[in-house]
Design an enzyme around this catalytic site. Structure first.
Site, PDB file in Angstrom:
ATOM      1  CE1 TYR A  96      43.623 -21.088 -26.081  1.00 36.56           C
ATOM      2  CE2 TYR A  96      42.804 -23.316 -25.691  1.00 36.56           C
ATOM      3  CZ  TYR A  96      42.836 -22.171 -26.453  1.00 36.56           C
ATOM      4  OH  TYR A  96      42.077 -22.086 -27.594  1.00 36.56           O
ATOM      5  CG  HIS A 138      41.002 -23.345 -33.110  1.00 40.45           C
ATOM      6  ND1 HIS A 138      41.570 -22.565 -34.086  1.00 40.45           N
ATOM      7  CD2 HIS A 138      40.913 -24.598 -33.630  1.00 40.45           C
ATOM      8  CE1 HIS A 138      41.832 -23.324 -35.156  1.00 40.45           C
ATOM      9  NE2 HIS A 138      41.428 -24.543 -34.903  1.00 40.45           N
ATOM     10  NE  ARG A 158      40.364 -18.610 -30.710  1.00 39.51           N
ATOM     11  CZ  ARG A 158      41.330 -19.403 -30.239  1.00 39.51           C
ATOM     12  NH1 ARG A 158      42.359 -19.728 -30.985  1.00 39.51           N
ATOM     13  NH2 ARG A 158      41.270 -19.860 -29.000  1.00 39.51           N
TER      14      ARG A 158
END
Lengths: 328, 372
Positions: free
Chosen positions: B271, B262, B258
């Site tokens: 993160y 998100h 990805r």
């Protein structure tokens, strides 16, 4: 032509007739095929329809509920048996979050004509985890319909209606009633529409409203109270969603007293809903606030005496009627 | 008695066009024609453009949350290309490219994320279900759709998409178990993009591959390079054949990444290491596809410019259609609740717009005007 058959055979007849009538209907669940169902409701159906249409599944409630929803989205008419509605809790997401919302969330594109059915209720000393009365919990969800028969004839007529319905139907059977015998018409078009309550006993002093197995406790109480010159009218709701409000209010306007008997827990229950509705619509007709009789607000006890006492019973109902009619 | 092996297995990894431009002609030559290859690349370009525009729509307050698909275009596109037009596509929410390939007008996805159920009114002839936002629920529905097709004697199968995080859900395991045990023609297509929002893959699965989860269900399973449209096409074609010929399900793990957050409500920089993202940018499915096309003399900079301009136009038109759709009358709030309404209370609710939040009994409430 009618004959006397058991409640479980009435259910079996309903499924069998509808499967003969409509190729899209199939039955799926744990032990429904080879074992004839845990409660022998599907006796003989595997032999008649074969394993393509009567399907044993893995022990996987969420699995067969979700699979049934997918099959319904592609035009089939699944009957999904829960051995017990208590076990449906692990399938809460598909049955509450998917089936009743599918039509709405897809803007009307994907319907979900599915029947979830099985044993609901306590009374068999099965312990609390296996003794759920799910009606109050599940009836809160819009998009589903809920039927709960008390007599063999209604079991057949309501289940046939459920199978032909274009929306998801939660069909609640009582294992305690499966051996009950009653007159059932042989007419393959015996269809009882949802939202039509029945009045198994007429009376003038107090309206008793109930659903499923406790209807029998109401009849028992009504018989006892008749000996005390209190005349009860017993209403068997037959379906909870939709609810036949006019039949209930018509009766209350005649009797001026109302007791609602519901085997689920009292807080935010079907009884609460009926009591609120009657209070709203018959406020000026009531001589006494509506009285509710529910199961006690505890998990179903395992011990026989305690379990029987926890459930609605004729004694509690008689007491409630005397209160509602100022007869105590 | 000596201890023997009860069972051993291996998981195939399929790669045909890698990020260095190496092409396995033996596996890849007959999979996709040159014309198709150009079309697929143009569809990737359009989808990437759609992603950029959707992101900006959200940032400018014209759309709600949006999950970018960037970097994962080859997965759903390869699958949709490999399947027949009447095979069910059962997506989650990062399969735009495949859905557009099948023919879903782009404004449906925009409407969905703008908060409009009409974005879910998928035309029946497209054989796809609305985006499933809860994690994993759609796998059971796909299993049921495929089961229904088999029951009806139809030739269509189902392919359902989900991420690596979804393989931790009970629905995944129940759907896989059902499909394998009841011989259901469904393809489980896992887009392993390494991150479930902020949770890294090893928290979901401590086995070396996600693919091997299928072994336990007695199912064929395979891992492929998810950024390689040839590899995806091959594994899906193989799986579709198994499903059509023998009603056997397949579990595919397509390894991808990805590249974006998100969703627009997330900031992956908090993160993820920048080096990891930079490394995966070199594996972008579009770069290798474009280089491959150029190596075949099928593509050049002027074609790129023309295709980009066309993509911009197509997306702009879709945005216009989505934004200009007439508002839904509030009176339609009770529509699509039930297929069959024979209950007077429900009819009354629809007609009067009164709900229990105001009072079940119409006589209790001051006569409000009827909403048409």
């Amino acid at each position: 032509m009618s004959r006397v058959i058991e409640f479980r055979d009435a259910l079996c007849e309903a499924m069998t007739e509808e499967m003969v009538r409509d190729e899209r209907v199939f039955l799926m669940g744990e032990e429904v095929a080879e074992y004839d169902g845990a409660y022998k409701v599907s006796r003989g159906m595997l032999e008649q329809f074969g394993s393509r249409r009567v399907i044993d599944t893995p022990i996987s409630e969420s699995g067969f509920s979700g699979l049934g929803i997918g099959a319904a989205m592609h035009g089939l008419r699944p009957i999904i048996e829960f051995m017990s509605w208590s076990f449906s809790l692990v399938a809460a997401d598909p049955i509450l979050n998917n089936a009743p919302k599918m039509l709405y969330m897809s803007g009307g594109q994907f319907g979900c004509p599915i029947v979830f059915r099985g044993n609901d209720g306590a009374g068999g000393q099965l312990g609390s985890t296996h003794s759920w009365c799910v009606e109050s919990l599940y009836a809160n969800v819009p998009g589903l319909k809920m039927a709960i028969p008390a007599f063999p004839s209604d079991a057949k007529g309501l289940l046939k209606t459920a199978i032909r319905d274009d929306d998801p139907v939660f069909f609640l059977e009582s294992e305690r009633l499966l051996a009950l015998k009653g007159e059932v018409d042989e007419d393959p078009e015996l269809l009882i529409p949802f939202g039509t309550a029945n009045i198994p006993r007429e009376g003038t002093d107090c309206t008793l409203v109930s659903f499923g197995r406790p209807v029998h406790f109401c009849l028992e109480a009504a018989e006892e109270l008749a000996g005390q010159n209190i005349s009860c009218e017993v209403i068997d709701g037959r379906s909870i969603r939709p609810l036949d409000v006019p039949t209930i209010t018509r009766s209350v306007r005649k009797t001026n007293a109302c007791v609602v008997v519901d085997q689920s827990w009292p807080f935010a229950s079907i009884a609460s809903e009926v009591a609120a509705t009657v209070s709203e619509q018959c406020f000026d007709d009531l001589d006494h606030p509506v009285v509710r009789v529910n199961s006690d607000d505890v998990p179903a006890p395992y011990a026989f005496d305690l379990e029987q006492e926890m459930l609605p019973n004729a004694r509690k109902i008689c007491q409630a009627v005397r209160t509602a009619t100022y007869s105590s | 008695m000596p201890i023997t092996k009860a069972f051993t297995t291996e998981i195939d990894y399929v790669s045909i066009l890698d990020e260095h431009g190496n092409f396995d002609a033996q596996l890849g030559s007959d999979l996709i024609s040159n014309d198709e290859l150009v079309q697929l690349y143009e569809q990737m370009l359009t989808s990437r453009r759609f992603d950029e525009v959707a992101f900006k729509l959200q940032r400018s307050g014209r759309m709600g949350t949006y999950p970018q698909n960037m970097g994962q275009e080859a997965t759903s596109l390869g699958a949709a290309f490999a399947l027949e037009p009447h095979d069910w596509l059962v997506p989650c929410y990062r399969e735009n490219t495949g859905l557009f390939h099948r023919g879903l007008p782009m404004e449906y996805i925009l409407l969905h994320w703008m908060g409009d159920e009409r974005g879910n009114q998928i035309p029946r002839e497209l054989f796809m279900t609305p985006l499933a936002i809860p994690i994993g629920t759609q796998m059971l529905h796909a299993t049921g759709l495929a089961w229904a097709s088999k029951y009806r004697g139809e030739s269509n199968i189902a392919c359902t998409f989900f991420g690596d995080g979804a393989t931790s859900e009970g629905d995944f395991h129940e759907a896989m178990n059902f499909a394998a045990n009841l011989d259901i023609p469904v393809i489980f297509f896992c887009q392993n993009n390494h991150w479930a929002i902020s949770v890294p893959g090893h928290i979901q699965c401590s086995a070396p591959t996600v693919a091997q989860r299928g072994v336990a269900y007695g199912m064929d399973c395979v891992q492929c390079d998810g950024n390689d449209i040839f590899a995806v096409t091959k594994v899906v074609k193989d799986a579709a054949q198994r499903a059509r010929d023998n009603n056997r399900p397949t579990f595919i793990e397509a390894v991808t990444y990805r590249l974006g957050d998100h969703t627009t409500a997330d900031d992956a920089r908090r993160y993820r290491d920048e080096e990891e993202v930079e490394m995966w940018k070199t594996r972008d499915p579009m770069i290798r596809m474009r280089d491959h096309l150029k190596s075949l003399n099928l593509w050049n900079d002027s074609k790129e410019a023309a295709a980009t301009e066309k993509a911009e136009t197509l997306v702009a038109e879709a945005v216009k259609r989505a934004e200009e759709i007439a508002e839904q009358p509030v009176s339609e709030i009770f529509d699509s609740m039930y297929n069959t309404i024979d209950d007077p209370e429900m009819i009354r609710q629809r007609q009067t717009m009164r709900t229990s939040s105001i009072g079940q009994d119409p006589t209790q409430v001051e006569s409000t005007e009827q909403v048409n």
